[in-house]
Every structure is written in structure tokens, then in C-alpha cells.
Design a protein around this motif. Structure first.
Motif, PDB file in Angstrom:
ATOM      1  N   LEU A 113      -5.154   4.586   2.689  1.00 31.62           N
ATOM      2  CA  LEU A 113      -4.284   3.552   2.125  1.00 31.62           C
ATOM      3  C   LEU A 113      -4.801   3.147   0.749  1.00 31.62           C
ATOM      4  O   LEU A 113      -5.981   2.850   0.590  1.00 31.62           O
ATOM      5  CB  LEU A 113      -4.278   2.329   3.033  1.00 31.62           C
ATOM      6  CG  LEU A 113      -3.537   2.482   4.346  1.00 31.62           C
ATOM      7  CD1 LEU A 113      -3.952   1.402   5.312  1.00 31.62           C
ATOM      8  CD2 LEU A 113      -2.044   2.440   4.121  1.00 31.62           C
ATOM      9  N   TYR A 163       0.847  -1.183   0.000  1.00 32.11           N
ATOM     10  CA  TYR A 163       0.000   0.000   0.000  1.00 32.11           C
ATOM     11  C   TYR A 163       0.889   1.242   0.000  1.00 32.11           C
ATOM     12  O   TYR A 163       1.999   1.225   0.517  1.00 32.11           O
ATOM     13  CB  TYR A 163      -0.853   0.072   1.268  1.00 32.11           C
ATOM     14  CG  TYR A 163      -1.918  -0.974   1.400  1.00 32.11           C
ATOM     15  CD1 TYR A 163      -1.668  -2.172   2.072  1.00 32.11           C
ATOM     16  CD2 TYR A 163      -3.190  -0.764   0.891  1.00 32.11           C
ATOM     17  CE1 TYR A 163      -2.661  -3.129   2.225  1.00 32.11           C
ATOM     18  CE2 TYR A 163      -4.190  -1.715   1.043  1.00 32.11           C
ATOM     19  CZ  TYR A 163      -3.915  -2.883   1.709  1.00 32.11           C
ATOM     20  OH  TYR A 163      -4.901  -3.823   1.859  1.00 32.11           O
ATOM     21  N   ALA A 180      -5.323  -8.166   8.317  1.00 32.95           N
ATOM     22  CA  ALA A 180      -3.988  -7.945   7.771  1.00 32.95           C
ATOM     23  C   ALA A 180      -3.047  -7.458   8.872  1.00 32.95           C
ATOM     24  O   ALA A 180      -3.459  -6.763   9.792  1.00 32.95           O
ATOM     25  CB  ALA A 180      -4.043  -6.919   6.653  1.00 32.95           C
ATOM     26  N   PHE A 181      -1.792  -7.865   8.744  1.00 37.74           N
ATOM     27  CA  PHE A 181      -0.734  -7.418   9.643  1.00 37.74           C
ATOM     28  C   PHE A 181       0.202  -6.517   8.839  1.00 37.74           C
ATOM     29  O   PHE A 181       0.529  -6.835   7.687  1.00 37.74           O
ATOM     30  CB  PHE A 181       0.042  -8.611  10.204  1.00 37.74           C
ATOM     31  CG  PHE A 181      -0.779  -9.469  11.113  1.00 37.74           C
ATOM     32  CD1 PHE A 181      -1.644 -10.431  10.603  1.00 37.74           C
ATOM     33  CD2 PHE A 181      -0.704  -9.317  12.482  1.00 37.74           C
ATOM     34  CE1 PHE A 181      -2.409 -11.220  11.430  1.00 37.74           C
ATOM     35  CE2 PHE A 181      -1.464 -10.106  13.333  1.00 37.74           C
ATOM     36  CZ  PHE A 181      -2.324 -11.053  12.805  1.00 37.74           C
ATOM     37  N   PHE A 182       0.658  -5.441   9.458  1.00 44.96           N
ATOM     38  CA  PHE A 182       1.415  -4.432   8.738  1.00 44.96           C
ATOM     39  C   PHE A 182       2.855  -4.327   9.220  1.00 44.96           C
ATOM     40  O   PHE A 182       3.146  -4.530  10.408  1.00 44.96           O
ATOM     41  CB  PHE A 182       0.756  -3.066   8.908  1.00 44.96           C
ATOM     42  CG  PHE A 182      -0.461  -2.898   8.065  1.00 44.96           C
ATOM     43  CD1 PHE A 182      -1.679  -3.433   8.461  1.00 44.96           C
ATOM     44  CD2 PHE A 182      -0.391  -2.220   6.862  1.00 44.96           C
ATOM     45  CE1 PHE A 182      -2.806  -3.297   7.663  1.00 44.96           C
ATOM     46  CE2 PHE A 182      -1.507  -2.076   6.067  1.00 44.96           C
ATOM     47  CZ  PHE A 182      -2.717  -2.610   6.470  1.00 44.96           C
ATOM     48  N   GLY A 183       3.725  -3.963   8.284  1.00 45.62           N
ATOM     49  CA  GLY A 183       5.066  -3.557   8.629  1.00 45.62           C
ATOM     50  C   GLY A 183       5.071  -2.124   9.128  1.00 45.62           C
ATOM     51  O   GLY A 183       4.031  -1.459   9.171  1.00 45.62           O
ATOM     52  N   GLN A 184       6.258  -1.644   9.470  1.00 44.13           N
ATOM     53  CA  GLN A 184       6.389  -0.300  10.048  1.00 44.13           C
ATOM     54  C   GLN A 184       6.443   0.797   8.998  1.00 44.13           C
ATOM     55  O   GLN A 184       6.386   1.975   9.331  1.00 44.13           O
ATOM     56  CB  GLN A 184       7.648  -0.232  10.913  1.00 44.13           C
ATOM     57  CG  GLN A 184       7.569  -1.107  12.141  1.00 44.13           C
ATOM     58  CD  GLN A 184       6.410  -0.736  13.035  1.00 44.13           C
ATOM     59  OE1 GLN A 184       6.353   0.350  13.575  1.00 44.13           O
ATOM     60  NE2 GLN A 184       5.449  -1.642  13.183  1.00 44.13           N
ATOM     61  N   GLN A 211       0.495   5.274   1.400  1.00 43.13           N
ATOM     62  CA  GLN A 211      -0.336   6.108   2.253  1.00 43.13           C
ATOM     63  C   GLN A 211       0.018   7.561   2.013  1.00 43.13           C
ATOM     64  O   GLN A 211       1.172   7.970   2.211  1.00 43.13           O
ATOM     65  CB  GLN A 211      -0.138   5.768   3.734  1.00 43.13           C
ATOM     66  CG  GLN A 211      -1.058   6.547   4.648  1.00 43.13           C
ATOM     67  CD  GLN A 211      -0.887   6.181   6.102  1.00 43.13           C
ATOM     68  OE1 GLN A 211       0.212   5.908   6.570  1.00 43.13           O
ATOM     69  NE2 GLN A 211      -1.989   6.164   6.840  1.00 43.13           N
ATOM     70  N   PHE A 223       3.574   0.824   2.851  1.00 47.09           N
ATOM     71  CA  PHE A 223       3.360  -0.218   3.844  1.00 47.09           C
ATOM     72  C   PHE A 223       3.186  -1.563   3.162  1.00 47.09           C
ATOM     73  O   PHE A 223       2.432  -1.702   2.201  1.00 47.09           O
ATOM     74  CB  PHE A 223       2.116   0.069   4.687  1.00 47.09           C
ATOM     75  CG  PHE A 223       2.304   1.174   5.669  1.00 47.09           C
ATOM     76  CD1 PHE A 223       1.855   2.450   5.403  1.00 47.09           C
ATOM     77  CD2 PHE A 223       2.955   0.933   6.877  1.00 47.09           C
ATOM     78  CE1 PHE A 223       2.038   3.471   6.316  1.00 47.09           C
ATOM     79  CE2 PHE A 223       3.145   1.954   7.795  1.00 47.09           C
ATOM     80  CZ  PHE A 223       2.683   3.223   7.514  1.00 47.09           C
ATOM     81  N   ARG A 248      -1.494 -11.448   5.198  1.00 50.06           N
ATOM     82  CA  ARG A 248      -2.726 -12.013   5.755  1.00 50.06           C
ATOM     83  C   ARG A 248      -2.651 -13.514   5.631  1.00 50.06           C
ATOM     84  O   ARG A 248      -2.190 -14.038   4.620  1.00 50.06           O
ATOM     85  CB  ARG A 248      -3.918 -11.436   5.001  1.00 50.06           C
ATOM     86  CG  ARG A 248      -5.262 -11.891   5.425  1.00 50.06           C
ATOM     87  CD  ARG A 248      -6.331 -11.176   4.611  1.00 50.06           C
ATOM     88  NE  ARG A 248      -6.123 -11.304   3.179  1.00 50.06           N
ATOM     89  CZ  ARG A 248      -6.432 -12.380   2.465  1.00 50.06           C
ATOM     90  NH1 ARG A 248      -6.944 -13.436   3.068  1.00 50.06           N
ATOM     91  NH2 ARG A 248      -6.230 -12.414   1.172  1.00 50.06           N
TER      92      ARG A 248
END
Lengths: 112, 115
Positions: free
Chosen positions: A43, A35, A101-105, A37, A90, A94
Motif C-alpha cells: 500500500l 492508498y 485504520a479502517f478500510f473501504g472495500q 495497492q 483504498f 482513523r
């Protein structure tokens, strides 16, 4: 490594240069996403991969490419960066259908 | 087209006051609904999710959200906010079309806490 790791954390890039943003997950999740942002736009999906070996285009794919050679890695490449690609990127993953969903920093990219 | 609307770009609340962040979606079937929080310079963290069952769902950090089918809404609430709740909050809808699962995102609501 725990979760999703993105690299670099930030980067200033000259227009016209090629750049690869890295994303690695250790959760063995099938699906992965990129994604961007931007302020006021939320997003926006660039590319996704439902499983290793497959990729698909999202809402804003132009100027970006991805590959998914294995389950863990999902790099995003800007072939020839332009200033409009200045954004925070980002990576997310999943586990399966209809899960969260899990996201990176994130990677903050500035194209000058 | 399916969409997610967060009508408030930013909201200011006094510390200790109650909070409600609005989220409306347009989608034919019952969607999968999520709220995420993003602290400055950080990635997104899941607060809570609704898939089915009880329409009032509890999340982390004292947040809850209620799914109201008749209003196509999934508003986030907290009875008493803390200064550490200052962040941006995103509502998202999950849907599957042709075996492709996508998350559709609202534009976000920035929460500002007054001391």
C-alpha cells in the motif's frame, strides 16, 4: 452506510479523462487516507487528511488531488488519467492519533 | 528512513499446520504495530495491534503476534491454519512525526493453504 463506502467498485477509464473516486465514512473519524495497492508494492499513501479542511501529500501524490470539505467525505480526483494509474484504490479512516485504520472495500481502476 | 519488511512474498502451509509470518521494522522509538488481512477482492481488516504493555498480543481468528524489541520484529503466528486463512497479510507500523500520523506498510505476504 456502515463504516467506509467507496464508489465505484470498479471502473474502466480512457486515458486523459477526469475521474473522481468517492469515499464516505459514517464513523466521524478525523483522519482519512487514500492508498493505491499494486502487486508487489503493498500500500502506498497518495494523500491524507488529518481533519476536515486540511489535506496533505503522501508518498505518491502526483496526478491526484483531494478535498475534505466535511468530516465524512474524502474524494480523490484524477485530473487526466494515465495508464500508470491503473491500480486498486483504498480509502481508509482513523479516529485519532495512534489508532488503527479502517478500510473501504476498494475501487479497481483500469486506465486504457 | 523508516521501513517495514515482510521477507516472504508468499508462504505455503498445509491445512492444520502452524504458521509464522515475519515482519521487521526499522524505527528508532517503540512503534505502534499492526497486522491486517486482505481476502481476495476485499479491503483490509485489522487482525491485531500492539501499542504497549504485554508483548504477546491476541487477535481475531486465532492469530497472535509477539513484539520483540531486540529483534525489531512483530511476527504473526497461528497454531493451526484453516483453508479460510488463505489471504494476503500486511504488517504496518504507525508513527507520528510533526503531528502527522502515518502508517508505513510492508509489501505483504500471500498465504497459500494446501489441502
Amino acid at each position: 452506510i456502515a463504516g467506509i463506502t467507496q464508489a465505484p467498485t470498479s471502473q474502466i477509464l480512457a486515458a486523459g479523462r477526469r475521474m473522481t473516486l468517492r469515499c464516505t465514512q459514517d464513523m466521524r473519524h478525523n483522519a482519512m487516507y487514500w492508498y493505491r495497492q499494486d502487486l508487489g508494492l503493498g500500500l502506498r499513501l497518495i494523500h491524507y487528511s488529518n481533519t476536515a479542511g486540511t489535506t496533505g501529500k503522501g508518498e505518491v501524490p502526483d496526478g491526484y488531488s483531494v478535498s475534505r470539505a466535511n468530516t465524512d467525505d474524502f474524494p480523490l480526483t484524477l485530473a487526466s488519467a494515465v495508464p500508470s494509474q491503473t491500480s486498486v484504490y483504498f480509502c481508509a479512516s482513523r479516529k485519532g492519533l495512534n489508532t488503527e485504520a479502517f478500510f473501504g472495500q476498494g475501487t479497481r481502476l483500469t486506465v486504457v | 528512513a523508516q521501513s517495514v519488511t515482510q521477507p516472504d512474498i508468499h508462504i505455503t502451509v498445509s491445512e492444520g499446520a502452524s504458521l509464522e509470518l515475519r515482519c521487521n521494522y526499522s524505527y528508532g522509538a517503540t512503534p505502534y504495530l499492526f497486522w491486517y488481512v486482505q481476502s481476495p477482492g476485499q479491503g483490509l481488516q485489522l487482525l491485531l495491534k500492539y501499542f504497549s504493555g504485554d508483548t504477546l498480543v491476541q487477535g481475531i481468528k486465532g492469530f497472535e503476534a509477539e513484539f520483540k524489541r531486540s529483534q525489531s520484529s512483530f511476527n504473526l503466528r497461528k497454531p493451526s491454519v484453516h483453508w479460510s486463512d488463505a489471504a494476503e497479510y500486511f504488517c504496518a507500523v504507525g508513527r507520528t512525526i510533526d503531528s502527522n500520523y502515518q502508517l508505513i506498510w510492508g509489501a505483504g505476504t500471500k498465504l497459500i493453504i494446501k489441502p
